[in-house]
Design a protein around this motif. Sequence first.
Motif, mmCIF file in Angstrom:
data_model
loop_
_atom_site.group_PDB
_atom_site.id
_atom_site.type_symbol
_atom_site.label_atom_id
_atom_site.label_comp_id
_atom_site.label_asym_id
_atom_site.label_seq_id
_atom_site.Cartn_x
_atom_site.Cartn_y
_atom_site.Cartn_z
ATOM 1 N N GLU A 72 0.816 -1.218 0.000
ATOM 2 C CA GLU A 72 0.000 0.000 0.000
ATOM 3 C C GLU A 72 0.852 1.271 0.000
ATOM 4 O OE1 GLU A 72 -2.739 -0.454 3.265
ATOM 5 O OE2 GLU A 72 -3.786 -2.100 2.257
ATOM 6 N N LYS A 73 1.925 1.290 0.774
ATOM 7 C CA LYS A 73 2.803 2.473 0.809
ATOM 8 C C LYS A 73 3.520 2.668 -0.525
ATOM 9 C CE LYS A 73 1.775 3.802 4.886
ATOM 10 N NZ LYS A 73 0.843 4.910 5.020
ATOM 11 N N LEU A 93 -3.409 -5.045 -4.185
ATOM 12 C CA LEU A 93 -2.904 -3.734 -4.585
ATOM 13 C C LEU A 93 -3.934 -2.983 -5.432
ATOM 14 C CD1 LEU A 93 0.841 -4.551 -5.345
ATOM 15 C CD2 LEU A 93 -0.203 -3.742 -3.217
ATOM 16 N N ILE A 94 -4.634 -3.708 -6.286
ATOM 17 C CA ILE A 94 -5.714 -3.092 -7.070
ATOM 18 C C ILE A 94 -6.807 -2.593 -6.125
ATOM 19 C CG2 ILE A 94 -7.522 -3.529 -8.788
ATOM 20 C CD1 ILE A 94 -4.665 -3.322 -9.984
ATOM 21 N N ASN A 95 -7.149 -3.393 -5.128
ATOM 22 C CA ASN A 95 -8.164 -2.983 -4.149
ATOM 23 C C ASN A 95 -7.745 -1.703 -3.431
ATOM 24 O OD1 ASN A 95 -9.871 -5.135 -4.697
ATOM 25 N ND2 ASN A 95 -9.077 -6.402 -3.055
ATOM 26 N N HIS A 96 -6.467 -1.622 -3.044
ATOM 27 C CA HIS A 96 -6.001 -0.427 -2.333
ATOM 28 C C HIS A 96 -6.032 0.797 -3.249
ATOM 29 C CE1 HIS A 96 -4.139 2.023 0.685
ATOM 30 N NE2 HIS A 96 -3.169 2.354 -0.163
ATOM 31 N N ALA A 97 -5.559 0.629 -4.478
ATOM 32 C CA ALA A 97 -5.596 1.753 -5.426
ATOM 33 C C ALA A 97 -7.031 2.217 -5.643
ATOM 34 C CB ALA A 97 -4.945 1.353 -6.751
ATOM 35 N N ALA A 98 -7.942 1.276 -5.806
ATOM 36 C CA ALA A 98 -9.353 1.630 -6.001
ATOM 37 C C ALA A 98 -9.909 2.350 -4.778
ATOM 38 C CB ALA A 98 -10.168 0.376 -6.316
ATOM 39 N N SER A 99 -9.500 1.943 -3.588
ATOM 40 C CA SER A 99 -9.983 2.606 -2.363
ATOM 41 C C SER A 99 -9.517 4.055 -2.284
ATOM 42 C CB SER A 99 -9.550 1.839 -1.112
ATOM 43 O OG SER A 99 -8.176 2.069 -0.814
ATOM 44 N N LYS A 127 -12.531 -5.161 -8.686
ATOM 45 C CA LYS A 127 -13.202 -4.011 -9.309
ATOM 46 C C LYS A 127 -12.214 -3.017 -9.938
ATOM 47 C CE LYS A 127 -17.409 -4.927 -7.325
ATOM 48 N NZ LYS A 127 -17.491 -6.340 -7.422
ATOM 49 N N PRO A 128 -11.354 -3.493 -10.846
ATOM 50 C CA PRO A 128 -10.404 -2.586 -11.488
ATOM 51 C C PRO A 128 -11.094 -1.650 -12.478
ATOM 52 C CG PRO A 128 -10.353 -4.710 -12.564
ATOM 53 C CD PRO A 128 -11.285 -4.848 -11.387
ATOM 54 N N THR A 129 -10.403 -0.598 -12.839
ATOM 55 C CA THR A 129 -10.888 0.327 -13.859
ATOM 56 C C THR A 129 -10.807 -0.328 -15.231
ATOM 57 O OG1 THR A 129 -9.924 2.086 -12.519
ATOM 58 C CG2 THR A 129 -10.625 2.671 -14.754
ATOM 59 N N LEU A 130 -9.697 -1.045 -15.459
ATOM 60 C CA LEU A 130 -9.426 -1.727 -16.716
ATOM 61 C C LEU A 130 -8.796 -3.084 -16.412
ATOM 62 C CD1 LEU A 130 -7.698 1.327 -18.384
ATOM 63 C CD2 LEU A 130 -9.839 0.343 -19.198
#
Length: 187
Positions: A72-73, A93-99, A127-130
């Motif tokens: 996350e960092k 990591l995708i989940n964290h970026a989305a959050s 739930k990614p953007t792409l």
Amino acid sequence: MENLIDKLIQNPIIPAIRDKAILEYAINSECKIIFLLHSSILTIKDEINMIKQKNKIVFVHIDLIEGVGKDEKGIEFVINCGADGIISTKQNLINHAASLSVPCVQRIFLIDSQSITSGLKIIENSKPTLIEVLPGVIPKAIQRLAISTTVPIIAGGMIETKEEVIQALSSGAVAISTSKPALFSII
């Protein structure tokens, strides 16, 4: 996200940058979005700034940046360096970026029919953007994913000819990513 999809529709070629020589070529191309697949903690901010100076969107593959934690960092560091989005194979990591409301690309490797099923589960949970599907030269798999999800698909990996670009786009991908400079300006 709508602006991102509009940019992909306008120019569906995404340079996938693995070295600085190709970065120079990509930032001077007509491409609107660049995937930064190789960098280090020492150079990433400068490389992102070079891309942003040309008014391009930059996604950074967090899993491949040397010296930056795959956590996350690490994501927060890359975003603070100016990245517009994150690419990763890792669902957490995708989940964290989305959050953080950061656009994110979930990379999925397709090796057999089970990997399509597994990939769809990952997409549903992260739930990614792409989505980026690798290798991008499997039209049948791209079609199967395209009818099974509403998340836009990018075909990447092993795309080396204009015909392969057209085939991937015709199969349901909204864009392709490539490290081949000759393909950066074909559309």
